[in-house]
Scaffold this active site. Structure first.
Site, PDB file in Angstrom:
ATOM      1  CB  VAL A 163      -2.766   9.119   6.469  1.00 47.40           C
ATOM      2  CG1 VAL A 163      -3.736  10.124   7.072  1.00 47.40           C
ATOM      3  CG2 VAL A 163      -1.618   9.834   5.775  1.00 47.40           C
ATOM      4  N   PRO A 169      -3.641   1.571   0.015  1.00 47.11           N
ATOM      5  CG  PRO A 169      -3.356   0.950   2.254  1.00 47.11           C
ATOM      6  CD  PRO A 169      -2.600   1.178   0.990  1.00 47.11           C
ATOM      7  CG  ASP A 225      -0.860   5.211   1.427  1.00 48.64           C
ATOM      8  OD1 ASP A 225      -1.318   4.218   2.031  1.00 48.64           O
ATOM      9  OD2 ASP A 225       0.159   5.160   0.712  1.00 48.64           O
ATOM     10  CG  HIS A 226      -5.991   3.519   6.450  1.00 50.21           C
ATOM     11  ND1 HIS A 226      -5.644   4.350   7.495  1.00 50.21           N
ATOM     12  CD2 HIS A 226      -7.112   2.871   6.880  1.00 50.21           C
ATOM     13  CE1 HIS A 226      -6.492   4.227   8.485  1.00 50.21           C
ATOM     14  NE2 HIS A 226      -7.401   3.332   8.142  1.00 50.21           N
ATOM     15  NE  ARG A 227       0.924   2.181   1.310  1.00 55.98           N
ATOM     16  CZ  ARG A 227       1.686   2.206   0.224  1.00 55.98           C
ATOM     17  NH1 ARG A 227       2.427   1.149  -0.093  1.00 55.98           N
ATOM     18  NH2 ARG A 227       1.720   3.278  -0.534  1.00 55.98           N
TER      19      ARG A 227
END
Length: 473
Positions: A447, A267, A443-445
């Protein structure tokens, strides 16, 4: 190993990457009859990661080259035979290893073989070949008849008299042409049996069909305009003649697949910041005159890279990867800094190993070597493996910024936009200043917004006041 095998050594396509299954032969540097030595480069191949030169592991004379340039060869397939005892007199070399049917269908053929097209099989040839296993259905009726005759004989039943053989009727050999060419001929009303082939091994090409169509068309008759519906749908040959089709393979194919996997797996979140880099641009000019940087490539990208490394040191959680299999976040205590490079064969991302440990002159030298090697198309697969974070310099194209896609396996990528002279409020007054826009995708998983914002803000702060390269480092 037989005496013949000891003398005629086959060199097979090696796995020059990490688990790659095939490579395309770009260029041969030797031909049959050439003398080669151990370690001499004999050809250049392109894998899904890079172009690589292959050295010969034997001394001797080239006996045979199995594949032409432009052919994609499976790893483990013999590509060349070297006679390691050329003074021993004539001897029969080992037979060439057969190329996969898929390669024969779409690519150029090995020397001494005929093209095999879909639905045709091999064309008749006087060349002696090793006996092949019968294909299902190809000889089913004769085989069944033979078995039945044998069973009848064992049972004591006389076999039925064979019907008189029909007189042999010569059958015309079906012209060789690939399916798209066959469709073209059908659309143009051309009988392929009347077309003179010019392709390798008697294969009819698209140009042959067009030539035949031109020859049969009445000279006084003007060509009819293509139907509007055909033009609209793109099915007209007139439309296709105005198109250029580029095969997707090698680096470009691997990059496309990697970008799709990254875009639809991680994501992405992208944040932007516009920053006054006037002081950084002045520092670049000063460094170009510094004796310690003599002979090195000094440009704004160098200081952007250094700023990113300092920001990672202050926020080490950004330098990580997502391990889906083990459900872990893997934080890297080293920085392999990737630099996206556009090459004639597609986008590649070689990286500088342990970039965080390098001084500014060392980083400049590594960047210069990385760029030069990439432009020559000589980047080794190992130089593109193990990256942890990437910079893409879109500013060299005059682009302000973008939303970069993560390099697979990494958690962040920084886009460096064009540096332009713009009106800027400086010390309470509007003045012309050197300004750029940075974009950080992550990467929003692993960060979150806070971490990503801190990293981007630190990079901008360093570029606005480059003395922080000293105070923060």
């Amino acid at each position: 190993m037989t005496a013949t095998e000891q003398r005629f050594r086959e060199f097979k396509m090696p796995d020059v990457g990490e688990g790659l299954t095939e490579a395309e032969i770009l260029k041969w540097y030797v031909r049959p009859g050439d003398t080669v030595t151990d370690g001499q480069v004999i050809c250049e191949v392109e894998t899904a990661k890079a172009a690589v030169e292959l050295p010969c592991p034997y001394d001797g004379v080239v006996q045979a080259v199995h594949f032409d340039e432009g052919v994609t060869v499976d790893v483990g397939t013999s590509i060349i035979v070297v006679d390691t005892y050329p003074g021993a007199g004539p001897a029969e070399a080992p037979a060439a290893q057969a190329a996969p049917a898929a390669e024969a269908e779409e690519e150029a053929e090995p020397q001494g073989r005929q093209a095999v097209l879909v639905g045709y099989g091999a064309a008749p040839s006087s060349t002696k070949r090793r006996a092949r296993k019968p294909q299902p259905g190809a000889a089913a009726e004769p085989a069944a008849a033979a078995v039945q005759a044998e069973l009848n004989g064992h049972a004591g039943t006389p076999a039925a008299p064979a019907a008189p053989a029909a007189p042999a009727v010569p059958t015309a050999e079906r012209p060789l042409a690939k399916p798209p060419v066959r469709k073209l001929a059908k659309d143009l009303g051309i009988d392929l049996a009347t077309v003179t082939p010019t392709g390798p091994d008697g294969v009819i090409t698209r140009e042959d069909v067009h030539a035949a169509a031109s020859a049969t068309a009445p000279a006084a008759q003007a060509p009819a305009p293509a139907p509007a519906a055909a033009v609209a749908t793109g099915g007209s040959e007139a439309v296709r003649a105005r198109e250029t089709r580029i095969p997707i393979k090698g680096v470009r194919k691997a990059t496309a697949q990697a970008m799709v996997n990254s875009a639809f797996t991680a994501p992405h979140v992208t944040e932007f910041i516009t920053v006054d880099v006037t002081r950084t641009m002045k520092l670049v000019q000063e460094l170009k005159q510094d004796p310690d940087m003599a002979g090195l490539r000094v440009n704004p990208l160098l200081l952007v890279a250094k700023a990113l490394l300092v920001a990672i040191k202050r926020n080490p959680e950004i330098n990580a990867a997502w391990d889906e299999e083990n459900q872990e976040i893997v934080r890297k205590d080293y920085v392999n800094l990737g630099i996206a490079a556009a090459t004639p064969r597609g986008l590649i991302v070689p990286n500088i190993k342990d970039a965080e440990a390098k001084t500014l002159p060392q980083l400049a030298a590594a960047l210069g070597e990385l760029v030069a090697t990439a432009r020559e198309g000589k980047t080794a697969p190992g130089d593109m493996a193990g990256g942890t974070v990437t910079i893409t310099n879109v500013g060299v194209f005059g682009v302000d910024t973008g939303t970069p896609i993560l390099n697979p396996g990494e958690s962040a990528i920084l886009a460096f936009g064009a540096v332009k002279l713009q009106p800027w409020v400086h010390k309470g007054k509007v003045k012309p200043r050197q300004v750029t826009t940075l974009a950080l995708s992550f990467d929003h998983r692993l960060v979150d917004g806070e971490l990503g914002s801190k990293v981007l803000a630190d990079i901008a702060a360093i570029l606005e006041h480059p003395k922080r390269l000293i105070t923060w480092a």
